[in-house]
Design a protein around this motif. Structure first.
Motif, PDB file in Angstrom:
ATOM      1  N   ASP A   1     -13.545  -5.917  -7.537  1.00  0.00           N
ATOM      2  CA  ASP A   1     -12.294  -5.772  -6.786  1.00  0.00           C
ATOM      3  C   ASP A   1     -11.980  -4.346  -6.364  1.00  0.00           C
TER       4      ASP A   1
ATOM      5  N   TRP B   1       0.782  -6.010   3.614  1.00  0.00           N
ATOM      6  CA  TRP B   1       0.898  -5.843   2.168  1.00  0.00           C
ATOM      7  C   TRP B   1       2.317  -6.161   1.718  1.00  0.00           C
ATOM      8  N   ARG B   2       3.279  -5.645   2.478  1.00  0.00           N
ATOM      9  CA  ARG B   2       4.672  -5.873   2.113  1.00  0.00           C
ATOM     10  C   ARG B   2       5.070  -7.335   2.268  1.00  0.00           C
ATOM     11  N   ARG B   3       4.652  -7.928   3.393  1.00  0.00           N
ATOM     12  CA  ARG B   3       5.120  -9.271   3.720  1.00  0.00           C
ATOM     13  C   ARG B   3       4.387 -10.357   2.958  1.00  0.00           C
TER      14      ARG B   3
ATOM     15  N   ARG C   1       0.838  -8.246  -1.263  1.00  0.00           N
ATOM     16  CA  ARG C   1       1.147  -7.805  -2.626  1.00  0.00           C
ATOM     17  C   ARG C   1       1.496  -8.955  -3.563  1.00  0.00           C
ATOM     18  N   SER C   2       1.820 -10.122  -2.995  1.00  0.00           N
ATOM     19  CA  SER C   2       2.162 -11.268  -3.842  1.00  0.00           C
ATOM     20  C   SER C   2       0.992 -12.220  -4.036  1.00  0.00           C
TER      21      SER C   2
ATOM     22  N   THR D   1      -9.953  -3.746  -3.163  1.00  0.00           N
ATOM     23  CA  THR D   1      -8.532  -4.109  -3.049  1.00  0.00           C
ATOM     24  C   THR D   1      -7.633  -2.888  -3.178  1.00  0.00           C
ATOM     25  N   LYS D   2      -8.209  -1.782  -3.636  1.00  0.00           N
ATOM     26  CA  LYS D   2      -7.411  -0.563  -3.804  1.00  0.00           C
ATOM     27  C   LYS D   2      -6.744  -0.124  -2.503  1.00  0.00           C
TER      28      LYS D   2
ATOM     29  N   SER E   1      -2.624  -1.113  -5.532  1.00  0.00           N
ATOM     30  CA  SER E   1      -3.372  -2.342  -5.695  1.00  0.00           C
ATOM     31  C   SER E   1      -4.713  -1.952  -6.276  1.00  0.00           C
ATOM     32  N   GLY E   2      -5.535  -2.941  -6.578  1.00  0.00           N
ATOM     33  CA  GLY E   2      -6.885  -2.632  -7.012  1.00  0.00           C
ATOM     34  C   GLY E   2      -7.147  -3.105  -8.421  1.00  0.00           C
TER      35      GLY E   2
ATOM     36  N   ARG F   1      10.293 -12.251  10.140  1.00  0.00           N
ATOM     37  CA  ARG F   1       9.078 -11.564   9.698  1.00  0.00           C
ATOM     38  C   ARG F   1       8.576 -12.094   8.349  1.00  0.00           C
TER      39      ARG F   1
ATOM     40  N   ARG G   1      -0.060  -1.920   5.807  1.00  0.00           N
ATOM     41  CA  ARG G   1       1.286  -1.727   5.271  1.00  0.00           C
ATOM     42  C   ARG G   1       2.199  -2.932   5.438  1.00  0.00           C
ATOM     43  N   GLN G   2       2.269  -3.442   6.658  1.00  0.00           N
ATOM     44  CA  GLN G   2       3.169  -4.579   6.885  1.00  0.00           C
ATOM     45  C   GLN G   2       2.662  -5.821   6.172  1.00  0.00           C
TER      46      GLN G   2
ATOM     47  N   LEU H   1      -5.953  -2.122   0.095  1.00  0.00           N
ATOM     48  CA  LEU H   1      -5.212  -3.167   0.823  1.00  0.00           C
ATOM     49  C   LEU H   1      -3.785  -2.747   1.206  1.00  0.00           C
ATOM     50  N   PRO H   2      -3.073  -1.947   0.376  1.00  0.00           N
ATOM     51  CA  PRO H   2      -1.716  -1.535   0.791  1.00  0.00           C
ATOM     52  C   PRO H   2      -1.690  -0.699   2.069  1.00  0.00           C
TER      53      PRO H   2
END
Lengths: 174, 267
Positions: A72, A85-87, A90-91, A75-76, B33-34, A54, A82-83, A78-79
């Motif tokens: 931006d 964002w984690r994978r 977030r980076s 972008t709030k 985020s954001g 994964r 979920r998957q 985007l999490p």
């Protein structure tokens, strides 16, 4: 007879052209269903390729609210993917060149890529999965996966369907 | 041995009054985020998780460590009837450690044949205990109540232990927890991995079920414990221990407690 011969010649010519150009083509189509809800917002959608662990090997698309009163601000949420964002998400620095795009309306959307693009550089021979994840404000979230082998030995199309937030998702590799 | 028994007894007695309730911080969200994300945090003392219906948690010992290791202030602090609240703007990318760290003393003594108790700061001990007090027993306490939130990708800088009391260090990152997966953490006491700490872990939403459904865990020789999250939700973890490293001369032992809130997301 002559016509038939010509046709055969042409088909040889056509197939030899594709043999000379072995660059794989990747086509992903994502259907966003039309929903009968009182408050509808277009979903956030992420499309990526991951390996057996994964781990994300290529991001193909992320559709989210790109514009707004504040920079931006989209972008709030985007999490909520979920998957993804984690994978991966977030980076990353958003927006991501060649990946980020505006949200899309209900209907079928096709993404086309060629195998020599930089994003596929890390894809060694092996088994992968195409993942499409959708999350909708005041709605639900759903993920659809399509396993595939890389590179493809012959042209193939696979389709999977979501049940709530996604319609048909298909992957064609030629 | 007698002394040990007495001090345990003192903790047990005081414990029933002071520590029967659960102390907790509950962040509005743990993965953010954001352009300018904020979290707002509830702080309370209650029996039910995570409902504020008993006492607010005082914010005097609030310590917020930013991803770069520096401390930042909690904004809009307010202590209400049943809960305290504060906000944290996440200006930096990475993980914030949000903690309430309190030190103090419990004391019990006799005065004129009457048994009395005192609970307060180390500084106030001298002046609050009357000169004619007899059978004075003092226990120092150090508590850490914390939670973690992350803007963007999780980082470890803010999670570096201070070396004081019970602390949790990540093997699994506390903002990377998902249902069905196993996570591992290490508990330290005064900076060193602590074996045999007994942990209680409870998922929130206790009002809507008949049992606490608590999980009991114990740290191994490396101070580590593992948990497989059965369901997504906010989880509350508590552990405690004691040592002899008191900073008050009258105290014979020090009670160290730790509570943390973790968010576990669905797959």
């Amino acid at each position: 007879m002559k016509q038939l011969f010509l046709l055969a010649l042409m088909s040889v010519a056509v197939s030899s052209v594709s043999a000379e150009d072995p660059t794989p083509r990747i086509e992903v189509s994502v259907t966003i269903p039309r929903l009968n809800v009182s408050e509808y917002h277009r979903p956030y959608v992420a499309v990526w390729i991951q390996d057996k662990n994964r781990k994300v090997v290529a991001n193909l698309a992320v559709w989210y609210q790109l514009t707004g009163r504040n920079k931006d601000e989209g972008t709030k949420w985007l999490p909520d993917l979920r998957q993804w964002w984690r994978r991966s998400g977030r980076s990353l620095e958003h927006p991501v060149d060649g990946v980020s795009g505006a949200t899309r309306p209900a209907g079928e959307h096709t993404l086309r890529f060629t195998g020599d693009e930089k994003r596929f550089a890390g894809m060694k021979r092996g088994d992968y999965e195409l993942v499409v994840e959708a999350a909708r404000e005041v709605g639900g979230r759903e993920m659809v996966q399509i396993p595939f082998s890389w590179p493809a030995t012959k042209t193939s199309t696979q389709t999977q369907s979501g049940e709530t937030e996604l319609g048909d998702v298909s992957l064609t590799i030629r | 041995m007698t002394r040990f028994l007495l001090s345990t007894l003192a903790i047990a007695v005081i414990g029933t009054t002071a520590f029967a309730h659960k102390v907790w911080l509950r962040p509005s969200q743990t993965q953010l985020s954001g352009a300018e994300p904020w979290v707002t945090v509830d702080a309370a003392v209650s029996n039910d998780l995570f409902y504020f219906n008993h006492f607010p948690l005082r914010l005097d010992g609030l310590v917020i460590t930013a991803p770069d290791g520096n401390q930042v202030q909690g904004e809009n602090q307010s202590v209400g009837k049943y809960r305290s609240v504060f906000d944290v703007p996440l200006h930096q990318q990475g993980t914030y450690r949000i903690a309430i760290v309190n030190g103090g003393v419990f004391a019990s003594y006799e005065q004129g044949g009457q048994r009395r108790r005192f609970r307060g700061s180390i500084e106030s001990l001298e002046k609050e205990i009357p000169a004619d007090a007899t059978n004075l027993r003092v226990t120092e306490r150090l508590s850490r109540i914390e939670t973690f939130v992350t803007n963007g990708a999780p980082t470890d800088e803010a999670l570096k232990p201070t070396g004081k009391g019970v602390e949790l260090v990540p093997v699994s990152h506390p903002n990377d927890l998902y249902a069905g997966e196993e996570s591992t953490f290490r508990l330290l006491v005064n900076g060193k991995p602590a074996e045999g700490l007994e942990i209680e872990l409870i998922r929130g939403g206790t009002r809507y079920r008949n049992a606490q459904d608590e999980v009991h865990l114990t740290t191994d020789a490396n101070g580590e414990f593992s948990v497989t999250w059965s369901e997504p939700g906010m989880y509350w973890l508590e552990t405690s221990t004691e040592d002899k490293e008191t900073s008050v001369p009258q105290a014979t032992s020090r009670y160290l407690s730790y509570a943390a809130t973790f968010e576990v997301l669905p797959q």
